[in-house]
Design a protein around this motif. Structure first.
Motif, PDB file in Angstrom:
ATOM      1  N   ALA A   1       3.352  13.342 -14.986  1.00 32.12           N
ATOM      2  CA  ALA A   1       5.262  13.869 -14.743  1.00 32.12           C
ATOM      3  C   ALA A   1       5.810  12.756 -13.269  1.00 32.12           C
ATOM      4  N   GLU A   2       4.535  12.170 -13.021  1.00 26.65           N
ATOM      5  CA  GLU A   2       5.026  11.309 -11.978  1.00 26.65           C
ATOM      6  C   GLU A   2       4.994  10.148 -12.720  1.00 26.65           C
ATOM      7  N   PHE A   3       4.036   9.454 -13.101  1.00 27.58           N
ATOM      8  CA  PHE A   3       4.572   8.679 -14.694  1.00 27.58           C
ATOM      9  C   PHE A   3       6.184   8.944 -14.819  1.00 27.58           C
ATOM     10  N   THR A   4       6.951   9.875 -15.006  1.00 31.61           N
ATOM     11  CA  THR A   4       7.952   9.688 -15.443  1.00 31.61           C
ATOM     12  C   THR A   4       8.971   9.488 -14.249  1.00 31.61           C
ATOM     13  N   ARG A   5       9.040   9.948 -13.227  1.00 27.29           N
ATOM     14  CA  ARG A   5       9.299   9.317 -11.531  1.00 27.29           C
ATOM     15  C   ARG A   5       9.071   8.140 -11.332  1.00 27.29           C
ATOM     16  N   HIS A   6       8.028   7.582 -12.058  1.00 25.11           N
ATOM     17  CA  HIS A   6       8.207   5.435 -11.776  1.00 25.11           C
ATOM     18  C   HIS A   6       9.174   5.619 -12.985  1.00 25.11           C
ATOM     19  N   VAL A   7       9.199   5.863 -13.715  1.00 26.23           N
ATOM     20  CA  VAL A   7      10.417   5.247 -14.684  1.00 26.23           C
ATOM     21  C   VAL A   7      11.582   5.611 -14.040  1.00 26.23           C
ATOM     22  N   LEU A   8      12.041   6.456 -13.350  1.00 27.89           N
ATOM     23  CA  LEU A   8      12.671   6.700 -12.943  1.00 27.89           C
ATOM     24  C   LEU A   8      13.733   6.128 -11.374  1.00 27.89           C
ATOM     25  N   ALA A   9      12.517   6.413 -10.931  1.00 28.13           N
ATOM     26  CA  ALA A   9      12.973   5.037  -9.910  1.00 28.13           C
ATOM     27  C   ALA A   9      13.113   4.387  -9.625  1.00 28.13           C
ATOM     28  N   ALA A  10      13.615   3.581  -8.175  1.00 26.20           N
ATOM     29  CA  ALA A  10      15.194   2.358  -8.355  1.00 26.20           C
ATOM     30  C   ALA A  10      13.969   0.526  -9.109  1.00 26.20           C
ATOM     31  N   GLU A  11      12.679   0.958  -9.178  1.00 25.36           N
ATOM     32  CA  GLU A  11      12.125  -0.020  -9.702  1.00 25.36           C
ATOM     33  C   GLU A  11      12.611  -0.270 -10.468  1.00 25.36           C
ATOM     34  N   GLY A  12      12.079   1.360 -11.321  1.00 27.38           N
ATOM     35  CA  GLY A  12      12.482   1.601 -12.917  1.00 27.38           C
ATOM     36  C   GLY A  12      13.383   0.922 -13.626  1.00 27.38           C
TER      37      GLY A  12
ATOM     38  N   ARG B   1       0.365  -2.516 -10.601  1.00 25.57           N
ATOM     39  CA  ARG B   1       0.483  -1.399  -9.623  1.00 25.57           C
ATOM     40  C   ARG B   1      -0.447  -0.635  -9.229  1.00 25.57           C
ATOM     41  N   TYR B   2      -1.145  -0.042 -10.013  1.00 29.27           N
ATOM     42  CA  TYR B   2      -2.452   0.931  -9.952  1.00 29.27           C
ATOM     43  C   TYR B   2      -3.880   0.515 -10.905  1.00 29.27           C
ATOM     44  N   ASP B   3      -4.688   0.396  -9.783  1.00 28.52           N
ATOM     45  CA  ASP B   3      -5.653  -0.032 -10.773  1.00 28.52           C
ATOM     46  C   ASP B   3      -7.259   0.988 -11.075  1.00 28.52           C
ATOM     47  N   ASP B   4      -6.343   2.780 -11.042  1.00 27.18           N
ATOM     48  CA  ASP B   4      -7.465   3.272 -12.066  1.00 27.18           C
ATOM     49  C   ASP B   4      -6.443   3.552 -12.560  1.00 27.18           C
TER      50      ASP B   4
ATOM     51  N   LEU C   1       6.854   6.752  -3.765  1.00 25.81           N
ATOM     52  CA  LEU C   1       6.244   8.011  -4.949  1.00 25.81           C
ATOM     53  C   LEU C   1       4.435   8.177  -4.334  1.00 25.81           C
ATOM     54  N   GLY C   2       3.848   9.281  -5.811  1.00 29.20           N
ATOM     55  CA  GLY C   2       2.364   8.991  -5.135  1.00 29.20           C
ATOM     56  C   GLY C   2       1.506   8.543  -5.897  1.00 29.20           C
ATOM     57  N   ASP C   3       0.338   8.401  -6.494  1.00 30.63           N
ATOM     58  CA  ASP C   3      -0.587   7.092  -6.753  1.00 30.63           C
ATOM     59  C   ASP C   3      -0.630   7.613  -8.321  1.00 30.63           C
TER      60      ASP C   3
ATOM     61  N   ALA D   1       0.478  -1.464  -0.367  1.00 35.18           N
ATOM     62  CA  ALA D   1      -0.227   0.039   0.104  1.00 35.18           C
ATOM     63  C   ALA D   1       0.914   0.864   0.000  1.00 35.18           C
ATOM     64  N   LEU D   2       0.411   1.931  -0.631  1.00 30.86           N
ATOM     65  CA  LEU D   2       1.005   3.260  -0.857  1.00 30.86           C
ATOM     66  C   LEU D   2       0.478   4.437   0.086  1.00 30.86           C
ATOM     67  N   ALA D   3       1.012   4.639   0.869  1.00 26.75           N
ATOM     68  CA  ALA D   3       0.355   5.596   2.470  1.00 26.75           C
ATOM     69  C   ALA D   3       0.988   7.155   2.466  1.00 26.75           C
ATOM     70  N   GLY D   4       0.420   7.843   2.900  1.00 27.72           N
ATOM     71  CA  GLY D   4       0.248   9.013   2.629  1.00 27.72           C
ATOM     72  C   GLY D   4       0.250  10.043   1.320  1.00 27.72           C
ATOM     73  N   CYS D   5      -0.081   9.285  -0.390  1.00 28.19           N
ATOM     74  CA  CYS D   5       0.408  10.085  -1.361  1.00 28.19           C
ATOM     75  C   CYS D   5      -1.076  10.214  -2.016  1.00 28.19           C
ATOM     76  N   ALA D   6      -0.827  11.721  -2.441  1.00 29.09           N
ATOM     77  CA  ALA D   6      -2.611  11.834  -3.506  1.00 29.09           C
ATOM     78  C   ALA D   6      -2.870  11.276  -4.260  1.00 29.09           C
ATOM     79  N   GLY D   7      -4.045  10.643  -4.920  1.00 29.61           N
ATOM     80  CA  GLY D   7      -4.538  10.616  -5.722  1.00 29.61           C
ATOM     81  C   GLY D   7      -4.094  11.213  -7.311  1.00 29.61           C
ATOM     82  N   PHE D   8      -4.579  10.953  -8.173  1.00 29.66           N
ATOM     83  CA  PHE D   8      -4.251  12.172  -9.008  1.00 29.66           C
ATOM     84  C   PHE D   8      -6.252  12.068  -9.289  1.00 29.66           C
ATOM     85  N   GLY D   9      -6.975  10.986  -9.051  1.00 29.11           N
ATOM     86  CA  GLY D   9      -8.125  11.311  -9.515  1.00 29.11           C
ATOM     87  C   GLY D   9      -8.565  11.118 -10.727  1.00 29.11           C
ATOM     88  N   GLY D  10     -10.035  10.913 -10.546  1.00 25.08           N
ATOM     89  CA  GLY D  10     -10.940  10.221 -11.791  1.00 25.08           C
ATOM     90  C   GLY D  10     -11.555  11.082 -12.910  1.00 25.08           C
ATOM     91  N   GLY D  11     -11.596  10.844 -13.560  1.00 23.73           N
ATOM     92  CA  GLY D  11     -12.160  11.384 -15.215  1.00 23.73           C
ATOM     93  C   GLY D  11     -11.191  12.250 -15.916  1.00 23.73           C
TER      94      GLY D  11
END
Length: 380
Positions: free
Chosen positions: A313-324, A92-95, A64-66, A29-39
């Motif tokens: 931008a948040e997706f780019t952070r995922h690509v550049l994070a340790a797992e990416g 990893r992210y259902d939405d 990182l953020g959701d 689970a990701l704790a304390g991270c804001a999501g990007f909302g729907g729509g």
């Protein structure tokens, strides 16, 4: 000639399984991270990290953020090179979903230039930095967030912060160890000799349709001049009768199978084969401080008129994070662009390979290479 610069690619068999590791991590689970909302809206206007800021030491996806919503990505990388990472992030992210479009760099650049702001993607994921430099030249990408700019070394990204490398690769000489006598020491350390030396007639191959090969041609023009580059291409086509492939994986597999003796390509194609079979009869050597061992990056740019720049931008952070970054090293055999991620296995370091110093933004004129290759008959 220094032995380090001719060092063969060692076995990659001891690499950890990235997808298994990340697949398990996907349940955390990701704790304390804001999501990007729907729509269809991208609700954030601060363009900053929604969780931890990216760091050169590499943060985890847990920090990182959701990711939530649909991100439109045009990719100049092939599906086999990047889809496993896309799929893992989506799982990893259902939405979160990636609406991806795959094609070669030139086609994607033409589409982006021809499309309007309403139809352009949010993010372009390229096979070669030259395509990103071209988008920058046309004012089609926006400045990245500060933490992304600060995390990636200037040698692997745009100094102005308008695109970033995500992984690195080096041009290499692939060879079949059963067919090429003398091993790496018997291979020239000057890329021009491969178009002139009679030993390579009928036994050498390359892949002229790839973005990294075209970037290599642009670099040769920049470093050695257009006439010398034309003569090199002409020598490969007319004198050496080089076999031309449309797939880097197929080219490396043909070298490994003994259907080709020598192939000019990126080092990671041989690395993938050796990862699966440490005893495979394929190895690589490198030229020295010339375009033949050009270091280049595959990378990302966020479009200037992206509908969802913050999600991009948040997706780019995922690509550049340790797992990416570990994905690129462990699964693709590429080099990381963050200091906090190490090589796994016994790949030669960039200092051992001795690539030339080169401004990757100088690779923007891809059409110059395309025109030259077409005029000299090196096309597939």
């Amino acid at each position: 000639m220094a032995d380090d610069n001719r060092r063969p690619l060692a076995s990659l068999a001891d690499r950890r399984s990235f997808l298994g590791t990340v697949g398990a991590a996907g349940t955390f689970a990701l704790a304390g991270c804001a999501g990007f909302g729907g729509g269809d809206e991208d609700p954030f206007d601060d363009y900053g990290p929604q969780g931890a800021a990216l760091e050169p030491s590499a943060v985890s996806w847990d920090d990182l953020g959701d990711l939530e919503g649909e991100l439109t990505v045009y990719s100049g990388r092939t599906r086999d090179q990047i889809d496993p990472l896309f799929d893992t992030i989506e799982q990893r992210y259902d939405d979160f979903t990636i609406d991806s479009d795959f094609d070669d760099n030139s086609t994607q650049l033409n589409k982006i230039n021809e499309e309007t702001a309403d139809t352009r993607p949010d993010l372009f994921y390229t096979q070669s930095s030259g395509a990103l430099a071209s988008l920058k030249q046309d004012d089609l990408v926006r400045t990245l967030p500060e933490d992304v700019i600060d995390a990636v070394d200037d040698n692997y990204s745009d100094p102005d912060g308008e695109w970033t490398g995500a992984s690195g690769r080096v041009r290499a000489i692939q060879y079949n160890t059963n067919l090429w006598e003398g091993g790496a020491d018997a291979l020239p350390n000057n890329i021009f000799e491969y178009a002139e030396d009679e030993r390579f007639q009928g036994i050498i191959s390359t892949r002229p349709n790839s973005g990294t090969f075209r970037s290599f041609i642009v670099a040769m023009i920049e470093m050695e001049g257009e006439q010398a580059t034309r003569e090199w291409v002409r020598g490969m086509v007319d004198d050496q009768n080089a076999e031309l492939y449309s797939s880097g994986s197929q080219q490396a597999e043909e070298v490994n199978a003994g259907n080709q003796t020598v192939g000019l390509g990126n080092q990671y194609y041989a690395g993938r084969i050796l990862e699966n079979d440490p005893d495979a009869p394929i190895d690589v050597a490198f030229t020295e401080n010339d375009p033949g061992c050009l270091f280049n990056v595959s990378g990302v740019g966020i479009l200037a008129d992206a509908d969802k720049p913050n999600l991009a931008a948040e997706f780019t952070r995922h690509v550049l994070a340790a797992e990416g970054q570990e994905f690129f090293v462990e699964t693709n055999g590429e080099y990381p662009v963050l200091d906090g991620v190490d090589y796994v296995g016994d790949l030669p370091t960039l200092s051992e390979i001795n690539p030339p110093e080169f401004d990757l933004n100088a690779l923007a004129n891809v059409e110059q290479a395309v025109d030259l290759l077409r005029e000299e008959g090196m096309t597939v």
